[in-house]
Structures are given as structure tokens and as C-alpha cells.
Design a protein around this motif. Structure first.
Motif, PDB file in Angstrom:
ATOM      1  N   ILE A 250       3.501  18.625  10.741  1.00 31.17           N
ATOM      2  CA  ILE A 250       3.694  19.907  11.446  1.00 31.17           C
ATOM      3  C   ILE A 250       2.530  20.867  11.222  1.00 31.17           C
ATOM      4  O   ILE A 250       1.972  21.395  12.195  1.00 31.17           O
ATOM      5  CB  ILE A 250       5.040  20.530  11.033  1.00 31.17           C
ATOM      6  CG1 ILE A 250       6.196  19.662  11.531  1.00 31.17           C
ATOM      7  CG2 ILE A 250       5.169  21.948  11.583  1.00 31.17           C
ATOM      8  CD1 ILE A 250       7.559  20.120  11.077  1.00 31.17           C
ATOM      9  N   PRO A 251       2.104  21.123   9.965  1.00 31.18           N
ATOM     10  CA  PRO A 251       0.941  22.004   9.797  1.00 31.18           C
ATOM     11  C   PRO A 251      -0.335  21.426  10.397  1.00 31.18           C
ATOM     12  O   PRO A 251      -1.166  22.167  10.935  1.00 31.18           O
ATOM     13  CB  PRO A 251       0.819  22.160   8.270  1.00 31.18           C
ATOM     14  CG  PRO A 251       1.607  21.051   7.687  1.00 31.18           C
ATOM     15  CD  PRO A 251       2.694  20.762   8.662  1.00 31.18           C
TER      16      PRO A 251
ATOM     17  N   MET B 213      -0.518  19.561  13.105  1.00 27.48           N
ATOM     18  CA  MET B 213      -0.444  19.770  14.544  1.00 27.48           C
ATOM     19  C   MET B 213      -0.730  21.217  14.902  1.00 27.48           C
ATOM     20  O   MET B 213      -1.393  21.499  15.915  1.00 27.48           O
ATOM     21  CB  MET B 213       0.939  19.362  15.069  1.00 27.48           C
ATOM     22  CG  MET B 213       1.142  17.868  15.213  1.00 27.48           C
ATOM     23  SD  MET B 213      -0.050  17.091  16.330  1.00 27.48           S
ATOM     24  CE  MET B 213       0.311  17.950  17.869  1.00 27.48           C
ATOM     25  N   LEU B 214      -0.270  22.161  14.078  1.00 30.32           N
ATOM     26  CA  LEU B 214      -0.548  23.578  14.346  1.00 30.32           C
ATOM     27  C   LEU B 214      -2.043  23.866  14.235  1.00 30.32           C
ATOM     28  O   LEU B 214      -2.624  24.558  15.080  1.00 30.32           O
ATOM     29  CB  LEU B 214       0.246  24.454  13.375  1.00 30.32           C
ATOM     30  CG  LEU B 214       1.762  24.507  13.591  1.00 30.32           C
ATOM     31  CD1 LEU B 214       2.438  25.284  12.473  1.00 30.32           C
ATOM     32  CD2 LEU B 214       2.083  25.128  14.959  1.00 30.32           C
TER      33      LEU B 214
ATOM     34  N   SER C 269      -3.807  22.182  17.164  1.00 29.59           N
ATOM     35  CA  SER C 269      -3.567  22.862  18.440  1.00 29.59           C
ATOM     36  C   SER C 269      -4.423  24.123  18.556  1.00 29.59           C
ATOM     37  O   SER C 269      -4.965  24.417  19.630  1.00 29.59           O
ATOM     38  CB  SER C 269      -2.087  23.211  18.580  1.00 29.59           C
ATOM     39  OG  SER C 269      -1.702  24.191  17.623  1.00 29.59           O
TER      40      SER C 269
ATOM     41  N   LEU D 109      -0.782  13.925  18.719  1.00 32.00           N
ATOM     42  CA  LEU D 109       0.527  13.526  18.195  1.00 32.00           C
ATOM     43  C   LEU D 109       0.625  12.011  18.058  1.00 32.00           C
ATOM     44  O   LEU D 109       1.155  11.491  17.061  1.00 32.00           O
ATOM     45  CB  LEU D 109       1.629  14.050  19.110  1.00 32.00           C
ATOM     46  CG  LEU D 109       3.067  13.761  18.676  1.00 32.00           C
ATOM     47  CD1 LEU D 109       3.358  14.383  17.320  1.00 32.00           C
ATOM     48  CD2 LEU D 109       4.055  14.261  19.722  1.00 32.00           C
TER      49      LEU D 109
END
Length: 315
Positions: free
Chosen positions: A2-3, A5-6, A9, A291
Motif C-alpha cells: 500500500i505505501p 503504491m501511494l 502513484s 500493481l
């Protein structure tokens, strides 16, 4: 994940935002469009907003399935889902085929080290690594055309992903699926197979020379069991690292492969988005690609503990 991907992004959004003017194509049209049209398009693409505000609007929209506005008014989320289904067939089959062939070549090369079979496999592997994907794809198309002409019917399809094609019987559907997938899958898997087989051979040779394998031989186990159950299982762990790290390369090569064989998958969507300066289409593609690569690495991390009993993940 999750971090990661942030962070990814945000970096993607910043890089794409500074890569060019999305309205450059409209501004260079002759005659040029009225200023009102340019302003309306800028508002639609949120270019009138600060960079951080645009990023937050895009990021928050992802949680409700909104991938941002498109210059050509397409539903980016729906288009990504449709194109991803097409591309995953090619990616999954290409990776599986490359991995299985690489494992087989690794076993033969390691067991028959420095034999004529090992030399032939090494030569073929280096040749596959040296061949660009687009060149190999074009040669396969030429070969397929010749084969179809000799047979008098179309066995191998040189363009199209099979969309809209129908078959009357189950056997015809199987032949259609094989004919559509054969050439792009071979083109995509050959270079990866060459690279992975070289890593796998070295890893298996190291495993077969280890102390626990010597002990297994001393206990009287058959050579087949020693190689497959003890040597190969351990050597697959470092090989999986190479496969996971090569996921980004295969994903990039799939864009070239889909372009050559005219598949309407993720590759075609990326190329079209770049040509049209469709910023949010490119961002959506990069997000999905990131992803996929992270999922590859996650699966590899989990399989490490399955393949190597010395590795266990605990709190």
C-alpha cells in the motif's frame, strides 16, 4: 504494497504532469480552435488546478472507480478492465511457458554440465536473449504465413486477439484459441526463457554441489530424486527472484508484442494514450502495471517459504 503504491502513484503523476502539454495537439490544429474550447478542455482535464489538488482528485477518484477524465470521453476504468482481460491471457501464458522451458533447460544443463547438450542449450539461450522481441515477432509472422499457405487453411493467426471470432464446435474453438495465442506467446516468452535458464542452471549447479545434496546421495537416494526433490526445489528460490524482477521487462515487451500482432489489449491502450496525449489513460495504465509487478513480487515472496524449508515468515 500500500505505501509503495501511494509513492509510485505520486511519482507517476508528477512525471506525467511535467512530460508535456495535454492540449498541444489541439493548439497546433489548423485552423486553431477558439480560446473558449481550449479553456473548457483545460477545465475538463483539471489543468486549471494546482498539481497537488489534481493529484488528490485523481487519487480519491480511484477508490470509486473514477480514473480521471479522458480527452476522447472514454470510460478509462471500464476500458482498463476490458483490455486487462485480453493482456493477462498473453502475460500469464507467456510467463508460464518461459518458466517451464527455463526449468527444463536448467535441469538438463546442470545435470549434463559441459556436455554437448549443455553447450547447445547455452548457445540457444544466448541467441534467444539477443533477439529483440519485435524482430522475433515479425519473423514468426512470416513463418506462420508460409505455414498457412502450405496447409491451405489458417492454422496460425498473425493479427488480432480473437475478439469477434466464432467457432462452431468445441474442437474448432480450441484450434482457434491455439492459433490466436501461439505466435504472441512464443515471441513474448523466448527472451525471458533464455535469461531465466541461465540463472536457473547456475543456481541448480550450486545446489547440487552443496553438502545436503551430497548427504542425500550418500543415503542412497536415486539421482532423479536428488536432483528434483532436493536440488531443483532449492534452486527455484533464487530463480523466482529473477522471474519477479523480470515482470516489469515482460510487461514492457508485451506492449511491443501486442502492437506487432495487433491485439487490442493494454499495450494498444498505452500506445493510443501516448499518441493522443491522454494523460489519465497513461496514468491508469501505469497504475495497473505497477500493481501487477508488485503482485508478482508478493507471490515470489510467499513461494520462497514454500520452496525453501529454511525460510519461514513469522511475527
Amino acid at each position: 504494497m500500500i505505501p509503495m503504491m501511494l509513492i509510485a502513484s505520486f511519482l507517476m503523476f508528477v512525471v506525467i504532469s511535467f512530460s508535456g502539454d495535454p492540449l498541444a495537439g489541439l493548439k497546433t490544429m489548423q485552423p486553431p480552435p477558439p480560446p473558449e474550447v481550449l479553456h473548457a478542455m483545460a477545465v475538463k482535464l483539471r489543468l486549471d488546478q494546482p498539481l497537488l489538488d489534481r493529484y488528490w482528485m485523481w487519487l480519491s477518484g480511484l477508490f470509486v472507480g473514477d480514473f480521471g477524465p479522458s480527452i476522447h470521453n472514454i470510460d478509462i476504468g471500464a476500458e482498463l478492465v476490458k483490455r486487462l482481460g485480453v493482456s493477462l491471457r498473453l502475460l500469464a501464458l507467456g510467463i508460464v511457458l518461459a518458466f517451464l522451458m527455463a526449468v527444463a533447460a536448467s535441469v538438463i544443463g546442470a545435470v549434463l554440465q559441459f556436455s554437448w547438450a549443455d553447450h547447445i542449450i547455452s548457445f540457444v539461450a544466448v541467441a534467444m536473449i539477443s533477439m529483440p522481441v519485435f524482430w522475433l515477432a515479425l519473423q514468426l509472422k512470416r513463418l506462420a504465413i508460409s505455414i498457412n499457405q502450405e496447409l491451405g487453411f489458417r492454422l496460425l493467426y498473425t493479427s488480432g486477439d480473437g475478439a469477434g471470432m466464432t467457432a462452431s464446435t468445441p474442437w474448432d474453438r480450441v484450434l482457434l484459441l491455439i492459433g490466436v495465442l501461439a505466435l504472441p506467446t512464443i515471441a513474448l516468452s523466448m527472451q525471458a526463457c533464455g535469461k531465466w535458464s541461465r540463472y536457473g542452471r547456475v543456481a541448480l549447479i550450486d545446489a547440487l554441489n552443496s553438502e545436503y545434496v551430497k548427504l542425500a546421495r550418500a543415503k542412497g537416494l536415486s539421482e532423479t530424486r536428488v536432483v528434483l526433490a532436493h536440488g531443483l526445489r532449492t534452486s527455484l528460490a533464487p530463480m523466482l527472484t529473477v522471474v519477479a524482477a523480470g515482470g516489469a521487462v515482460i510487461l514492457g515487451e508485451s506492449v511491443v508484442t501486442e502492437t506487432v500482432f495487433q491485439w487490442r489489449g493494454m499495450g494498444d491502450l498505452l500506445v493510443t494514450g501516448i499518441q493522443n496525449n491522454d494523460v489519465y489513460v497513461v496514468l491508469g495504465w501505469l497504475l495497473v502495471a505497477g500493481l501487477i509487478i508488485m503482485v508478482f513480487n508478493l507471490i515470489a515472496d510467499i513461494l520462497y517459504a514454500v520452496l525453501d524449508p529454511r525460510i519461514r515468515y513469522e511475527r
